[in-house]
Motif scaffolding. Sequence first.
Motif, PDB file in Angstrom:
ATOM      1  N   SER A 145       0.787  -1.359   0.017  1.00 28.49           N
ATOM      2  CA  SER A 145       0.008   0.161  -0.328  1.00 28.49           C
ATOM      3  C   SER A 145       0.830   1.125   0.183  1.00 28.49           C
ATOM      4  O   SER A 145       1.939   1.147   0.403  1.00 28.49           O
ATOM      5  CB  SER A 145      -1.020   0.014   1.158  1.00 28.49           C
ATOM      6  OG  SER A 145      -1.800  -1.108   1.079  1.00 28.49           O
ATOM      7  N   ALA A 146       0.423   2.295  -0.517  1.00 28.18           N
ATOM      8  CA  ALA A 146       1.041   3.602  -0.635  1.00 28.18           C
ATOM      9  C   ALA A 146       0.581   4.547   0.954  1.00 28.18           C
ATOM     10  O   ALA A 146      -0.444   4.424   1.434  1.00 28.18           O
ATOM     11  CB  ALA A 146       0.495   4.570  -1.727  1.00 28.18           C
ATOM     12  N   VAL A 147       1.644   5.010   1.315  1.00 26.01           N
ATOM     13  CA  VAL A 147       1.413   5.771   2.653  1.00 26.01           C
ATOM     14  C   VAL A 147       1.951   7.354   2.370  1.00 26.01           C
ATOM     15  O   VAL A 147       3.107   7.553   1.944  1.00 26.01           O
ATOM     16  CB  VAL A 147       2.069   5.362   3.676  1.00 26.01           C
ATOM     17  CG1 VAL A 147       1.890   6.249   5.075  1.00 26.01           C
ATOM     18  CG2 VAL A 147       1.856   3.758   4.044  1.00 26.01           C
ATOM     19  N   ALA A 148       0.828   8.127   2.425  1.00 30.08           N
ATOM     20  CA  ALA A 148       1.223   9.539   2.280  1.00 30.08           C
ATOM     21  C   ALA A 148       1.260  10.497   3.371  1.00 30.08           C
ATOM     22  O   ALA A 148       0.216  10.076   4.177  1.00 30.08           O
ATOM     23  CB  ALA A 148       0.524  10.440   1.239  1.00 30.08           C
ATOM     24  N   SER A 149       2.029  11.116   4.032  1.00 30.67           N
ATOM     25  CA  SER A 149       1.936  11.905   5.081  1.00 30.67           C
ATOM     26  C   SER A 149       2.090  13.567   4.876  1.00 30.67           C
ATOM     27  O   SER A 149       2.577  13.775   3.989  1.00 30.67           O
ATOM     28  CB  SER A 149       3.173  11.897   6.210  1.00 30.67           C
ATOM     29  OG  SER A 149       3.162  10.317   6.643  1.00 30.67           O
ATOM     30  N   PHE A 150       1.169  14.542   5.404  1.00 32.13           N
ATOM     31  CA  PHE A 150       1.061  15.674   5.118  1.00 32.13           C
ATOM     32  C   PHE A 150       1.013  16.532   6.421  1.00 32.13           C
ATOM     33  O   PHE A 150       0.405  16.148   7.411  1.00 32.13           O
ATOM     34  CB  PHE A 150      -0.138  16.080   4.511  1.00 32.13           C
ATOM     35  CG  PHE A 150      -0.426  15.472   3.049  1.00 32.13           C
ATOM     36  CD1 PHE A 150       0.363  15.983   1.792  1.00 32.13           C
ATOM     37  CD2 PHE A 150      -0.786  14.234   2.868  1.00 32.13           C
ATOM     38  CE1 PHE A 150       0.190  15.545   0.610  1.00 32.13           C
ATOM     39  CE2 PHE A 150      -0.905  13.597   1.670  1.00 32.13           C
ATOM     40  CZ  PHE A 150      -0.295  14.183   0.397  1.00 32.13           C
ATOM     41  N   SER A 151       1.804  17.683   6.606  1.00 36.11           N
ATOM     42  CA  SER A 151       1.863  18.632   7.764  1.00 36.11           C
ATOM     43  C   SER A 151       1.114  19.916   7.117  1.00 36.11           C
ATOM     44  O   SER A 151       1.575  20.336   5.919  1.00 36.11           O
ATOM     45  CB  SER A 151       3.084  18.626   8.292  1.00 36.11           C
ATOM     46  OG  SER A 151       3.567  17.663   8.930  1.00 36.11           O
ATOM     47  N   PHE A 152      -0.005  20.494   7.769  1.00 32.99           N
ATOM     48  CA  PHE A 152      -0.539  21.603   7.215  1.00 32.99           C
ATOM     49  C   PHE A 152      -1.257  22.421   8.303  1.00 32.99           C
ATOM     50  O   PHE A 152      -1.334  21.972   9.583  1.00 32.99           O
ATOM     51  CB  PHE A 152      -1.693  21.413   6.196  1.00 32.99           C
ATOM     52  CG  PHE A 152      -2.392  20.397   6.520  1.00 32.99           C
ATOM     53  CD1 PHE A 152      -3.894  20.723   7.077  1.00 32.99           C
ATOM     54  CD2 PHE A 152      -2.117  18.834   6.516  1.00 32.99           C
ATOM     55  CE1 PHE A 152      -4.639  19.790   7.401  1.00 32.99           C
ATOM     56  CE2 PHE A 152      -3.203  18.087   6.542  1.00 32.99           C
ATOM     57  CZ  PHE A 152      -4.321  18.452   7.211  1.00 32.99           C
ATOM     58  N   GLU A 153      -1.519  23.849   8.144  1.00 31.65           N
ATOM     59  CA  GLU A 153      -2.194  24.421   9.095  1.00 31.65           C
ATOM     60  C   GLU A 153      -3.685  24.295   9.204  1.00 31.65           C
ATOM     61  O   GLU A 153      -4.477  24.484   8.195  1.00 31.65           O
ATOM     62  CB  GLU A 153      -1.766  25.910   8.922  1.00 31.65           C
ATOM     63  CG  GLU A 153      -0.254  26.077   9.027  1.00 31.65           C
ATOM     64  CD  GLU A 153       0.074  27.614   8.671  1.00 31.65           C
ATOM     65  OE1 GLU A 153      -0.835  28.486   8.485  1.00 31.65           O
ATOM     66  OE2 GLU A 153       1.152  28.086   8.667  1.00 31.65           O
ATOM     67  N   VAL A 154      -4.309  24.170  10.251  1.00 29.78           N
ATOM     68  CA  VAL A 154      -5.768  24.231  10.494  1.00 29.78           C
ATOM     69  C   VAL A 154      -6.109  25.240  11.509  1.00 29.78           C
ATOM     70  O   VAL A 154      -5.305  25.475  12.371  1.00 29.78           O
ATOM     71  CB  VAL A 154      -6.580  22.759  10.674  1.00 29.78           C
ATOM     72  CG1 VAL A 154      -6.421  22.072   9.490  1.00 29.78           C
ATOM     73  CG2 VAL A 154      -5.755  22.255  11.930  1.00 29.78           C
ATOM     74  N   GLU A 155      -7.454  25.838  11.484  1.00 27.93           N
ATOM     75  CA  GLU A 155      -7.851  26.633  12.618  1.00 27.93           C
ATOM     76  C   GLU A 155      -8.772  25.986  13.484  1.00 27.93           C
ATOM     77  O   GLU A 155      -8.794  26.553  14.774  1.00 27.93           O
ATOM     78  CB  GLU A 155      -8.681  27.724  11.997  1.00 27.93           C
ATOM     79  CG  GLU A 155      -7.572  28.604  11.044  1.00 27.93           C
ATOM     80  CD  GLU A 155      -8.453  29.903  10.355  1.00 27.93           C
ATOM     81  OE1 GLU A 155      -9.560  29.710  10.637  1.00 27.93           O
ATOM     82  OE2 GLU A 155      -7.798  30.518   9.438  1.00 27.93           O
ATOM     83  N   SER A 156      -9.045  24.786  13.483  1.00 31.65           N
ATOM     84  CA  SER A 156      -9.928  24.075  14.243  1.00 31.65           C
ATOM     85  C   SER A 156     -10.188  22.777  14.079  1.00 31.65           C
ATOM     86  O   SER A 156      -9.953  22.212  12.957  1.00 31.65           O
ATOM     87  CB  SER A 156     -11.462  24.807  14.345  1.00 31.65           C
ATOM     88  OG  SER A 156     -12.059  24.516  12.946  1.00 31.65           O
ATOM     89  N   THR A 157     -10.769  21.883  15.130  1.00 34.65           N
ATOM     90  CA  THR A 157     -11.104  20.614  15.011  1.00 34.65           C
ATOM     91  C   THR A 157     -11.896  20.157  13.574  1.00 34.65           C
ATOM     92  O   THR A 157     -11.990  19.123  12.871  1.00 34.65           O
ATOM     93  CB  THR A 157     -11.428  19.961  16.369  1.00 34.65           C
ATOM     94  OG1 THR A 157     -10.381  19.848  17.302  1.00 34.65           O
ATOM     95  CG2 THR A 157     -11.846  18.215  15.975  1.00 34.65           C
ATOM     96  N   ASN A 158     -13.072  21.027  13.623  1.00 38.68           N
ATOM     97  CA  ASN A 158     -14.086  21.132  12.798  1.00 38.68           C
ATOM     98  C   ASN A 158     -13.528  21.274  11.134  1.00 38.68           C
ATOM     99  O   ASN A 158     -13.952  20.299  10.404  1.00 38.68           O
ATOM    100  CB  ASN A 158     -15.218  22.130  12.678  1.00 38.68           C
ATOM    101  CG  ASN A 158     -15.897  21.762  14.165  1.00 38.68           C
ATOM    102  OD1 ASN A 158     -16.097  20.654  14.801  1.00 38.68           O
ATOM    103  ND2 ASN A 158     -16.409  22.843  14.713  1.00 38.68           N
ATOM    104  N   GLN A 159     -12.697  22.020  11.247  1.00 34.69           N
ATOM    105  CA  GLN A 159     -11.945  22.326   9.891  1.00 34.69           C
ATOM    106  C   GLN A 159     -11.326  21.003   9.408  1.00 34.69           C
ATOM    107  O   GLN A 159     -11.449  20.539   8.223  1.00 34.69           O
ATOM    108  CB  GLN A 159     -11.180  23.340   9.696  1.00 34.69           C
ATOM    109  CG  GLN A 159     -10.502  23.577   8.444  1.00 34.69           C
ATOM    110  CD  GLN A 159      -9.567  24.826   8.401  1.00 34.69           C
ATOM    111  OE1 GLN A 159      -9.045  25.420   9.410  1.00 34.69           O
ATOM    112  NE2 GLN A 159      -9.662  25.535   7.295  1.00 34.69           N
ATOM    113  N   LEU A 160     -10.495  20.434  10.518  1.00 35.85           N
ATOM    114  CA  LEU A 160      -9.602  19.379   9.963  1.00 35.85           C
ATOM    115  C   LEU A 160     -10.670  18.003   9.790  1.00 35.85           C
ATOM    116  O   LEU A 160     -10.204  17.284   8.861  1.00 35.85           O
ATOM    117  CB  LEU A 160      -8.750  18.782  11.527  1.00 35.85           C
ATOM    118  CG  LEU A 160      -7.999  17.482  11.324  1.00 35.85           C
ATOM    119  CD1 LEU A 160      -6.999  17.535  10.429  1.00 35.85           C
ATOM    120  CD2 LEU A 160      -7.357  17.281  12.656  1.00 35.85           C
TER     121      LEU A 160
END
Length: 669
Positions: free
Chosen positions: A635-650
């Motif tokens: 399987s493929a595994v991709a990891s991303f780090s990014f900015e969010v403002e809230s749990t709802n947005q995530l």
Amino acid sequence: TDEDIRKLFGDEILLLVDGVTKLSAIKYGDEASIETIRKMVVSMAKDIRVLVIKLADRLHNARTWEFMPPEKSAKKARETIEIYAPLAHRLGLGKINLELQDLSFRYMEPEKYKEIESFLQLGETKRLEYVDNILNDIETELKKINIKATIYGRPKHIYSIYQKIILKNHNFNEIYDLFGIRIIVKSVQECYEVLGTIHQNYSPIPGRFKDYIATPKINMYRSLHTTVIAYDGKFVEFQIRTEEMDAIAESGVAAHWKYKSKLGQKHKSDMNGDDYTSIESNQNWLSLLVDLQNDIPDSVEFFDQLRFELSKERIYVFTPNRKVIPLPVDSTPVDFAFHIHTEIGEKTVGAKVNGKIVPLSYPLQSGEVVEILTSNSKMVGPSKKWLDFVKSPKSKNKIRAYFSKSEREWDVEQGRYLITETAKKMNLSINKHLTKQVLNAVAADFNFANLDSLFYSVGKKETTPDAVIKKILTYIDVSDIEENAAGSISKVKNIHKAKQKNIPVSSLPADLSKVFSYASNGDISSIPISIAKCCNPLPGDKIIGIVSRGSAKKNLGAEIRVHQADCINVTQMLENEPERQVDIKWKGEYEDPFIVKIQVVGLNRTKLLSDVSHVLSDQSLDIISGSFDTIADGSAVASFSFEVESTNQLNTVIEKIKKTDGVHQVTKE
């Protein structure tokens, strides 16, 4: 002429002579030699007798290698032991196989051959006396049970001794069957009666009994083998078989035709308990090699595959409708899938063995029923990880062929992604600054024919994305970019500070001396607060504070770490020290963004990384970093780090990513 042969011998002989003549016509160069083998396979499929004649021709030539230059005879010997001897074995031509092996070994390794030959000659007289004593004893015992048999000692072949001594790290004393006895009887029943008599008179060695009558070899070989300890503690191997079995063991398919013709329409009950294996299994195997040459146009690859097919033992598994499929030992469901059809192999997503789901790397065993699970999605394709466990060169060739076709597309997408992400870090606008006109100009500056070639070069890591961005900056107005970029860098650096300053504590224990010796009067102004890395809570999550222990040794003071309320680490800590809990809450509206990292697991396809990054971009999220890898199951595994403002947005982003084609799982790290 052809017409002369037809008149004298008929059309059938003409066909055979023509087949052998074509095989012998090409005699020059390594590549031509491989092509000779390719043509031989085609001829075999038409009439297997062409191969029998060709093997006899090779044996006749091998007997005169002593008159050839050493380098030429060694080359012929190598080809013979890799191709012709295994073919003779596969067709049950035992005598030809053994003589070809010994002759080839003699001219490939003359010194080693002489060493083993000298050893055998050294004690030949004593060995013959020893074998004669065994023969006399066996004849006496068989007369007691009224069995008439032909009994004789058989010499051990030099090449087989070499294989056991050199290749298997044995010494001469460990070669069980230097003393070999063959017993020929009239029926299968007598074979087993003789076996019982031998075991009554000598001590059988555990694990050295083989019943090839009940389970014949693929080349139609049938016999009973047992190794016993005889006089003076010496090992002796017995082979027990009927006359028909012996003829087939020595002459293979030729003897098979003879006995098949002799039996005529006889019923199996009239065969003295014996039966005869059909030549069909050999013809099926030959047809498989014909298919192989159609699949592998390159002669060298075909030669390697042919050597593999001839040298390996086989397992036999079943399709769900009980069709028997032969495969190399330790083959996997992926090997099975590609054996059935290339498209099935490429669309494989899972496998069942005997009705149970198994990993694609599962080593199959004879007798198992294999079912391949496939998907018609365009996103499905082989994984490069499969190359680590598939056994058949045919499967490896098919997987490599798939990636040679799709790899460029993957590298183009990877290059496009790397340039885009590097541009974002520089605060460049994808729509405003990375226009097609600018990118085409940059591609031309790098002497690429088109934009895809530029992306491909970056994806292959031949050109760095930083070099591309540097060139892009020469085509655009950077006056506003530098200002924005500076602000962006400052913004990223301040994110973690923002995490701490905006998390107030609503209450603390009145007497902190119970937890910290240096704290007093409930003063919390000097106690730092941080986000726990184990669960990384976001604004909107239910949270709890845990007072950490300071460390004088490491010069670390205590702090309050903010966890998600259901964090498993919190549960464990509070079981023994409930006084470490601190009530804590978010401070109203949270304005600054948090950095979050997610992991995406899905099908290993070329555009997975690109498609997921597009989802994040569509949500106007700033990607800090991204990576791509594969895991053991392919399987493929991709990891991303990014900015969010809230749990709802995530949560919204995660749900959208889950809907991306081929994505199996999305988790927050």
